[in-house]
Scaffold this active site. Structure first.
Site, PDB file in Angstrom:
ATOM      1  N   LYS A   1      60.992 -41.653 -23.876  1.00  0.00           N
ATOM      2  CA  LYS A   1      60.296 -41.658 -22.594  1.00  0.00           C
ATOM      3  C   LYS A   1      59.232 -40.564 -22.626  1.00  0.00           C
ATOM      4  CE  LYS A   1      64.335 -43.257 -19.924  1.00  0.00           C
ATOM      5  NZ  LYS A   1      65.352 -42.906 -18.900  1.00  0.00           N
ATOM      6  N   GLY A   2      58.163 -40.761 -21.906  1.00  0.00           N
ATOM      7  CA  GLY A   2      57.086 -39.774 -21.901  1.00  0.00           C
ATOM      8  C   GLY A   2      57.539 -38.474 -21.269  1.00  0.00           C
TER       9      GLY A   2
ATOM     10  N   PHE B   1      44.983 -32.533 -18.412  1.00  0.00           N
ATOM     11  CA  PHE B   1      45.881 -32.705 -17.266  1.00  0.00           C
ATOM     12  C   PHE B   1      45.412 -33.814 -16.340  1.00  0.00           C
ATOM     13  CE2 PHE B   1      45.894 -28.125 -18.427  1.00  0.00           C
ATOM     14  CZ  PHE B   1      47.127 -28.124 -19.072  1.00  0.00           C
TER      15      PHE B   1
ATOM     16  N   GLN C   1      56.068 -29.068 -23.985  1.00  0.00           N
ATOM     17  CA  GLN C   1      55.617 -29.925 -22.891  1.00  0.00           C
ATOM     18  C   GLN C   1      56.409 -29.657 -21.620  1.00  0.00           C
ATOM     19  OE1 GLN C   1      52.826 -31.095 -22.903  1.00  0.00           O
ATOM     20  NE2 GLN C   1      52.796 -33.218 -23.490  1.00  0.00           N
TER      21      GLN C   1
ATOM     22  N   GLY D   1      51.290 -42.010 -23.595  1.00  0.00           N
ATOM     23  CA  GLY D   1      50.592 -41.939 -24.873  1.00  0.00           C
ATOM     24  C   GLY D   1      51.499 -42.194 -26.056  1.00  0.00           C
TER      25      GLY D   1
ATOM     26  N   GLU E   1      54.577 -35.149 -18.168  1.00  0.00           N
ATOM     27  CA  GLU E   1      54.392 -34.884 -16.744  1.00  0.00           C
ATOM     28  C   GLU E   1      55.654 -34.498 -15.998  1.00  0.00           C
ATOM     29  OE1 GLU E   1      50.927 -37.680 -15.358  1.00  0.00           O
ATOM     30  OE2 GLU E   1      51.795 -38.424 -17.204  1.00  0.00           O
TER      31      GLU E   1
ATOM     32  N   ARG F   1      65.054 -40.657 -26.254  1.00  0.00           N
ATOM     33  CA  ARG F   1      65.183 -39.874 -27.478  1.00  0.00           C
ATOM     34  C   ARG F   1      63.983 -38.940 -27.575  1.00  0.00           C
ATOM     35  NH1 ARG F   1      64.089 -39.799 -33.072  1.00  0.00           N
ATOM     36  NH2 ARG F   1      62.480 -41.379 -32.889  1.00  0.00           N
ATOM     37  N   ILE F   2      64.246 -37.689 -27.875  1.00  0.00           N
ATOM     38  CA  ILE F   2      63.166 -36.714 -27.999  1.00  0.00           C
ATOM     39  C   ILE F   2      62.606 -36.811 -29.419  1.00  0.00           C
ATOM     40  CG2 ILE F   2      62.634 -34.248 -28.005  1.00  0.00           C
ATOM     41  CD1 ILE F   2      63.069 -35.527 -25.201  1.00  0.00           C
TER      42      ILE F   2
END
Lengths: 323, 677
Positions: B636-637, B224, B573, B493, B640, B563-564
């Site tokens: 996209k990340g 984290f 997540q 990442g 968070e 896109r996942i």
């Protein structure tokens, strides 16, 4: 952790014979081992009493005898306990987590120590851990600490849920020790801090709890309720074990209120009980009784919320039992 | 996909940093400062050295040399100054962990102590304006005339929110196992969110060429952010191993993790919002007050999300920092966005009530065409879509906005909404893809899987790029000897590593044997867009009018994050982030010890994170978002954004339930009860 000797006792009598200054009895270890890792407890020798033949729950005439080594889980799921003392089963189940309850013993639950942050940190002062060193909780973090029966020396709370229910049930704690056998009625096992906050209980050195005996269940409705900001695996901010017996005439025939999270010991709200017995079972009476009890409260700035919380909890719990 | 390493993890075969079998290993245990400010006068190691199994005591008395210029938190024993309570001032190395720990307890440290100051205040005389906030944002921003915008507003909200010190608390404690070889090369098994960065940091601290250092972190049990930068245990293990000439292992205790592995700064945030009668913002100002240490500057970018959220003719953000006698704050899941959006999204709810407007509609009305501060076009932005879809799924249309009127017995019921956002960036990365002897594919990248499922996601990305089944792709990561890669952080990442993997796989396909990629040029060429993921979180709470307890029976997140890559991993997540956001909203809090310095509640019995019983119904869904400006995966990340907005949605729901606005996190029973009794 300081190195220590370890021995396992086969009988209570042998355990007591093994006792010498610097010795501690080991039950499930869920609290003691933590404290040893933290350096808060530094026994020279452990006598393991977790496997003594004190692990049965037996009906003895109209009473129930719970062995000191009975695991918390086994106590909570015992059909006899659930049927006759549902408040006790409930209290035990609200404590800790399943994993901890599987290991923790009845006697160990009673003898667990305060979770005050200063007590658990050997680099900070604490009168309970190091008598005379001071109580930084009074000016510092006391959000979860005592509002009743505290002293200038200590504002710690006793963390057990089970002990609160036992205080309401007026259980008897059976003890053996170098001075012989004796019986301590709950809530008399635990003491208020006074000038000796290092002493949590009235036990003498070498005393060993062998059993907890439950008298016949009191007349009336019972309940245990625990308040905490996390839904599970958290010590009580405040908890209540209550018994209310209301006659057909609407008059309170019997009432017992034990509170957790408010004092150095499970707190019997005797003033409230006395105010209620013989009077009407109304919300107004419950409120007056709660306020009578809490007149003695000595809250600190950050735990003042426990006063209205306890008051609300007493009133709401009794209202629930009365209906 | 199911996690590739799932079986080895649940069967205990996955090797974490402290678990590598190394011969002749020894153990180190830190000695920590018991004062908050001053100097170490003398370290008396005599008693400790006489204890069984003790090999060495390290301290400032005879400091093992480090290269100059090391980060203040890593320059162990190089100075006698004490910057905070809990700082490592000595360490014992012994043949067993128990012997090291027992001896550490008898190391005598004498201090000259000074008065300390550990309290963040918005009127602290030491407040200053840092040169920039993390990672390189301008400290302040100003567009238009705030005062004029407030003066012409039909409705103004002027409020202050506070968030406490929060700790990352990954399950796996920070650990390191360091070994030096005969040629002076250093191997460290570290709990690192990035082995390339950890290697570079350790090389710099020890004055070694990078080629002489190798860091391995094949499995990491959560971070984290607290493992995003190299932590003192890695330096201490390497330093101690050099001193005793044997491998040294360190595993920090949970309490030590609270002291020396970073935390989220507490914040005090003032929000001033003005809006016209239709709810359109006329002014938006967000000023954040935060702390850092005397060792290093860490300037959390708390107000930066306000620069991108809502259209307004006048927009001002500012950050002010004060250096206190505390440990240096650091990265914690969604630094900046998480505390900042708590304040902004709470204030938006207050504005909605002040206007008599639905909070979903207020956000829709203020949807900007371009990024409000910079004017850049968005690569994609579907906040409105998330709000609408969430409202539909949650049953928002039937909501009566009146606070404090829904009851189920003693329980007051309320619902709340808040927006989420997080940047969608990427960094340069390298990767290698080769055909193995059996015809399968090996993909190598110094990425990190810190429990996110990165290994699995990257396998899927490579398989798609190669046009083969995932079973034929083997991803190797967590080793600095692999192609250099950025850390698992900033929700970058997968985007960064995945870009390099796709390029390497493309080259492999044309080459037939091997593909090597370095995306430095590609990333540098990314067009100027505002790149962010968005989301909306809807919460139902029940608040006991008797006890002040808050329970969350329903928590729904709707996200638009490109896109996942993998639905199963993505859901974990999102709901993991949301659960952590609930913890922030209702229970997580580290107390600063005003009297002695340092922190209180340094364990998981006192620092509460949500238990399963706290999240009976948490769900995350996402919109199908197409965005060609991001990366080859169009992703996209998502690591968070889940934590961003949850605490605000909970606070807004608590207001809806009770009519009482709590502006200090966490929303614990005392804060509900005290104003009411």
């Amino acid at each position: 952790m300081k190195p220590f000797d370890y021995t396992r006792a086969d009988s209570a009598a042998q355990a007591v014979r093994e006792y010498a200054p610097g010795t501690m009895y080991l039950g499930g270890g869920t609290n003691l081992v933590d404290l040893m890792r933290l350096g808060v407890a530094e026994p020279e020798r452990l006598v393991d009493v977790s496997r003594l033949p004190l692990d049965t729950i037996e009906s003895v005439r109209d009473r129930v005898r719970v062995g000191a080594a009975v695991r918390n889980t086994d106590l909570a799921v015992d059909p006899m306990i659930r049927a006759r003392y549902p408040m006790l089963a409930r209290a035990v189940l609200t404590g800790a987590s399943g994993q901890v309850r599987n290991v923790a013993t009845v006697a160990g639950n009673l003898l667990q120590r305060t979770r005050c942050a200063y007590f658990q940190d050997v680099t900070r002062p604490c009168n309970k851990r190091r008598p005379g060193s001071g109580c930084p909780a009074i000016a510092g973090d006391h959000t979860n600490l005592a509002i009743l029966g505290s002293s200038e020396a200590c504002v710690a709370t006793h963390p057990s849920d089970m002990a609160v229910a036992l205080a309401a049930l007026e259980a008897e704690v059976h003890v053996t020790g170098p001075g012989g056998d004796r019986i301590i009625p709950m809530p008399g096992l635990h003491r208020l801090p006074g000038e000796e906050p290092e002493r949590d209980t009235v036990l003498e050195p070498g005393d060993l709890i062998t059993a907890v005996e439950l008298p016949p269940p009191p007349a009336g409705a019972t309940v245990y309720r625990k308040v905490r900001e996390r839904a599970s695996f958290a010590f009580a901010l405040v908890s209540i074990a209550a018994v209310l017996d209301v006659g057909d005439d609407g008059v309170v025939a019997g009432c017992r209120i034990a509170l957790g999270g408010v004092a150095h010991a499970p707190w019997r709200a005797e003033r409230a009980e006395q105010a209620l017995i013989g009077g009407p079972a109304t919300g107004e009476a419950f409120l007056r009784a709660a306020e009578a009890e809490l007149e003695q409260a000595r809250p600190l700035p950050r735990n003042a919320y426990k006063v209205p919380l306890t008051r609300n909890l007493i009133v709401s719990t009794l209202e629930g039992l009365a209906s | 996909m199911n996690r590739i390493e799932g079986r080895v993890k649940v069967t205990g075969l996955a090797t974490y940093a402290a678990e590598y079998p190394v011969e002749d290993v020894t153990y180190a245990f830190p000695v920590q400062s018991q004062i908050a400010k001053g100097r170490v006068r003398h370290v008396d190691a005599q008693d400790a050295l006489a204890m069984p199994g003790v090999l060495a005591v390290l301290s400032g008395e005879d400091p093992p040399p480090l290269a100059s210029g090391a980060d203040g938190e890593l320059a162990l024993f190089q100075s006698r100054e004490v910057a905070y309570r809990g700082q490592i001032v000595a360490a014992v190395v012994a043949d067993t962990y128990e012997n090291a720990r027992a001896a550490a307890a008898v190391v005598r440290v004498d201090y000259d102590s000074d008065d300390h100051d550990v309290s963040l205040r918005a009127d602290h005389p030491g407040l200053y304006k840092p040169d920039h906030v993390n990672p390189a944002y301008p400290t302040d921003s100003e567009k238009g005339d705030i005062e004029a915008g407030l003066a012409e507003a039909a409705t103004v909200v002027d409020v202050v929110y506070e968030t406490p010190v929060l700790h990352n608390n990954p399950m796996e404690p920070h650990a390191a196992l360091a070994c030096w070889d005969d040629e002076g090369g250093l191997l460290v098994y570290d709990t690192a969110q990035g082995t390339t960065l950890s290697r570079d940091t350790l090389a710099q601290v020890f004055g070694l060429p990078k080629e002489r250092v190798r860091v391995v972190s094949r499995h990491v049990g959560g971070g984290f952010g607290s493992k995003g930068t190299t932590r003192p245990q890695a330096v201490l293990a390497a330093m101690a191993a050099r001193v005793v000439g044997r491998p040294v292992k360190i595993v920090l205790t949970r309490q030590q993790m609270f002291d020396v592995t970073g935390y989220r700064t507490p914040t005090i945030q003032r929000l001033r919002l003005g809006a016209d009668a239709q709810g359109r913002l006329t002014a938006l100002e967000h000023v954040a007050y935060e702390q850092t240490s005397t060792l290093e500057e860490f300037a959390e970018q708390t107000a930066t999300p306000t620069r991108i959220m809502y259209a307004t003719p006048a927009l001002r953000t500012a950050h002010r920092l004060v250096r206190l006698d505390v440990a240096t704050p650091s990265w914690m899941r969604a630094p900046g966005e998480c505390p900042g959006m708590y304040a902004l999204e709470s204030a938006m709810d207050e504005l909605a009530y002040a206007l008599g407007m639905d909070p979903v509609e207020l956000r829709v009305v203020n949807e900007p065409e371009t990024e409000p501060d910079s004017g850049l076009p968005f690569s994609s932005r579907n906040l409105v879509g998330c709000l609408r879809e969430g409202a539909r799924r949650f049953g928002w249309e039937h909501r009566d906005p009146t606070p404090g009127v829904r009851r189920d017995g003693e329980w007051l019921i309320g619902t709340g909404v808040a927006a989420s956002t997080y940047p969608a960036r990427r960094r340069p990365s390298k990767a290698r893809a080769v055909v193995e002897d059996d015809g399968d594919f090996l993909v190598q990248v110094a990425a990190a899987d810190i429990g996110t499922g990165a290994r699995t996601a990257l396998t899927r990305i490579a398989a798609e790029a190669l046009g083969v089944a995932p079973e034929r792709v083997h991803v190797e990561l967590g080793d600095s000897d692999l192609p250099e890669a950025p850390v698992a952080g900033g929700s970058m990442g997968t985007a960064s590593w995945g870009s390099a993997i796709v390029r390497a796989c493309e080259e492999l396909k044309s080459d037939g044997k091997e593909g090597l990629a370095d995306t430095t040029e590609e990333v540098r060429g990314d067009a100027a867009f505002s790149r962010h993921a968005f989301g909306a979180q809807f919460v139902e709470v029940r608040v006991s009018s008797v006890t002040g307890e808050v329970r969350v029976p329903r928590l729904l997140g709707v996200f638009a994050a490109g896109r996942i890559v993998d639905p199963k991993l993505a859901r974990s997540q999102f709901i993991g982030g949301m659960t952590m956001g609930m913890g922030m909203g209702l229970m997580e809090e580290t107390l600063t010890d005003e009297e002695f310095g340092g922190f209180l509640r340094r364990d998981l019995a006192q620092y509460h994170v949500p238990a399963c019983a706290d999240v009976p119904d948490v769900e995350a869904v996402w919109l199908d978002e197409r965005d060609a400006e991001l990366n080859p995966m169009a992703s996209k990340g998502i690591g968070e954004i889940g934590i961003v907005g949850t605490a605000a949605a909970i606070g807004n729901a608590v207001y809806h339930a009770t009519g009482h606005r709590v502006r200090e996190l966490p929303i614990t029973p005392d804060k509900i009860l005290m104003p009411r009794f």
